[in-house]
Write an enzyme that holds these catalytic residues in place. Structure first.
Site, PDB file in Angstrom:
ATOM      1  N   ILE A  18      83.051 159.191  98.181  1.00 37.82           N
ATOM      2  CA  ILE A  18      81.805 159.605  98.818  1.00 37.82           C
ATOM      3  C   ILE A  18      81.395 158.695  99.978  1.00 37.82           C
ATOM      4  O   ILE A  18      80.782 159.145 100.938  1.00 37.82           O
ATOM      5  CB  ILE A  18      80.672 159.753  97.771  1.00 37.82           C
ATOM      6  CG1 ILE A  18      79.539 160.629  98.319  1.00 37.82           C
ATOM      7  CG2 ILE A  18      80.184 158.383  97.287  1.00 37.82           C
ATOM      8  CD1 ILE A  18      78.559 161.087  97.248  1.00 37.82           C
ATOM      9  N   ASN A  31      70.386 153.097  89.821  1.00 36.73           N
ATOM     10  CA  ASN A  31      69.628 152.672  88.648  1.00 36.73           C
ATOM     11  C   ASN A  31      68.158 152.542  89.055  1.00 36.73           C
ATOM     12  O   ASN A  31      67.831 152.589  90.234  1.00 36.73           O
ATOM     13  CB  ASN A  31      70.184 151.371  88.053  1.00 36.73           C
ATOM     14  CG  ASN A  31      70.217 150.246  89.072  1.00 36.73           C
ATOM     15  OD1 ASN A  31      69.236 149.970  89.753  1.00 36.73           O
ATOM     16  ND2 ASN A  31      71.364 149.583  89.183  1.00 36.73           N
ATOM     17  N   GLY A  39      80.174 151.121  89.570  1.00 40.46           N
ATOM     18  CA  GLY A  39      80.575 152.478  89.940  1.00 40.46           C
ATOM     19  C   GLY A  39      80.224 152.837  91.363  1.00 40.46           C
ATOM     20  O   GLY A  39      80.316 152.019  92.284  1.00 40.46           O
ATOM     21  N   VAL A  40      79.799 154.088  91.538  1.00 41.99           N
ATOM     22  CA  VAL A  40      79.484 154.587  92.879  1.00 41.99           C
ATOM     23  C   VAL A  40      78.323 153.802  93.499  1.00 41.99           C
ATOM     24  O   VAL A  40      78.303 153.558  94.702  1.00 41.99           O
ATOM     25  CB  VAL A  40      79.211 156.110  92.864  1.00 41.99           C
ATOM     26  CG1 VAL A  40      77.904 156.460  92.196  1.00 41.99           C
ATOM     27  CG2 VAL A  40      79.260 156.690  94.260  1.00 41.99           C
ATOM     28  N   ASP A  41      77.378 153.377  92.680  1.00 40.31           N
ATOM     29  CA  ASP A  41      76.228 152.613  93.169  1.00 40.31           C
ATOM     30  C   ASP A  41      76.686 151.315  93.838  1.00 40.31           C
ATOM     31  O   ASP A  41      76.298 151.016  94.973  1.00 40.31           O
ATOM     32  CB  ASP A  41      75.292 152.318  91.991  1.00 40.31           C
ATOM     33  CG  ASP A  41      73.969 151.688  92.400  1.00 40.31           C
ATOM     34  OD1 ASP A  41      73.561 151.820  93.563  1.00 40.31           O
ATOM     35  OD2 ASP A  41      73.333 151.078  91.519  1.00 40.31           O
ATOM     36  N   THR A 126      77.281 160.706  84.867  1.00 38.00           N
ATOM     37  CA  THR A 126      78.461 160.958  84.036  1.00 38.00           C
ATOM     38  C   THR A 126      79.351 159.740  83.837  1.00 38.00           C
ATOM     39  O   THR A 126      80.274 159.796  83.027  1.00 38.00           O
ATOM     40  CB  THR A 126      79.318 162.099  84.613  1.00 38.00           C
ATOM     41  OG1 THR A 126      79.825 161.707  85.884  1.00 38.00           O
ATOM     42  CG2 THR A 126      78.516 163.380  84.729  1.00 38.00           C
ATOM     43  N   TYR A 129      76.469 156.020  82.332  1.00 38.27           N
ATOM     44  CA  TYR A 129      75.296 156.586  81.662  1.00 38.27           C
ATOM     45  C   TYR A 129      75.691 157.607  80.600  1.00 38.27           C
ATOM     46  O   TYR A 129      74.861 158.038  79.810  1.00 38.27           O
ATOM     47  CB  TYR A 129      74.337 157.202  82.675  1.00 38.27           C
ATOM     48  CG  TYR A 129      73.465 156.186  83.410  1.00 38.27           C
ATOM     49  CD1 TYR A 129      73.786 154.834  83.452  1.00 38.27           C
ATOM     50  CD2 TYR A 129      72.319 156.589  84.052  1.00 38.27           C
ATOM     51  CE1 TYR A 129      72.990 153.924  84.120  1.00 38.27           C
ATOM     52  CE2 TYR A 129      71.516 155.688  84.722  1.00 38.27           C
ATOM     53  CZ  TYR A 129      71.851 154.348  84.747  1.00 38.27           C
ATOM     54  OH  TYR A 129      71.054 153.444  85.407  1.00 38.27           O
TER      55      TYR A 129
END
Length: 179
Positions: A18, A31, A39-41, A126, A129
């Site tokens: 992404i 969060n 992860g993506v964050d 997903t 979390y």
């Protein structure tokens, strides 16, 4: 890649990273603190320029579960980052579905308010979390179809990191497109 059209809006499921997308906005699976995590964050924070994005997020002051906030994209190809806070999965009886749907709706509302015409979502909630992927995909597709009906978006992408996740989201999109 699977694509359907609703009016003038293309809804796509893609397998990609992404942070590489040249699009008006990417959505961050954030969060509540907006401080960046895994992860993506974490990947978005690093790619956007961690110090700049952290400063912008600090100024916002956090975000409740089921809502979203927006910042500039900084060093990303995307112009904006929408930070959506999805729920942690407990057992499915604690309002998790409604909170996830709300995170999508808040993201679309912010996008519409900022004139964003193209937006990409990761598979919110997903990862760590623990939200069941099939259930999350159905919610995501439903909210994307509803947003497409507004006519505010040219392109809505569900961006999956793995081909297995993409297959799950493609299945949900195909099922919904047939109804």
């Amino acid at each position: 890649m699977t694509t359907i059209r609703r009016g003038e809006t293309a809804i796509e499921v893609i397998t990609a990273d992404i942070i590489t997308l040249e699009i008006d906005a990417i959505v961050n699976a954030a969060n509540q603190s907006l401080k960046g995590g895994g992860g993506v964050d974490g990947a978005i924070h690093r790619a956007a320029g961690k110090a700049k994005l952290q400063e912008a997020c600090r100024a916002i002051g956090g975000c409740p579960t089921g809502e979203a906030r927006i910042t500039d994209g900084f060093d990303l190809a995307a112009r904006h980052i929408i930070h959506a806070v999805g729920p942690r999965w407990k057992d499915g009886t604690k309002g998790e579905d409604d909170l996830l749907a709300s995170a999508y709706r808040h993201s679309f509302a912010l996008a519409g308010d900022h004139g964003i015409r193209s937006i990409a979502f990761p598979a919110i909630s997903t990862g760590i979390y623990g939200f069941p992927k099939d259930r999350a995909a159905n919610i995501a597709v439903s909210e994307c179809l509803a947003a497409a009906e507004t006519g505010k978006f040219d392109r809505i992408m569900l961006c999956c990191f793995s081909s297995a996740d993409a297959a799950t989201y493609e299945g949900a999109l195909t099922r919904e497109a047939q109804t």
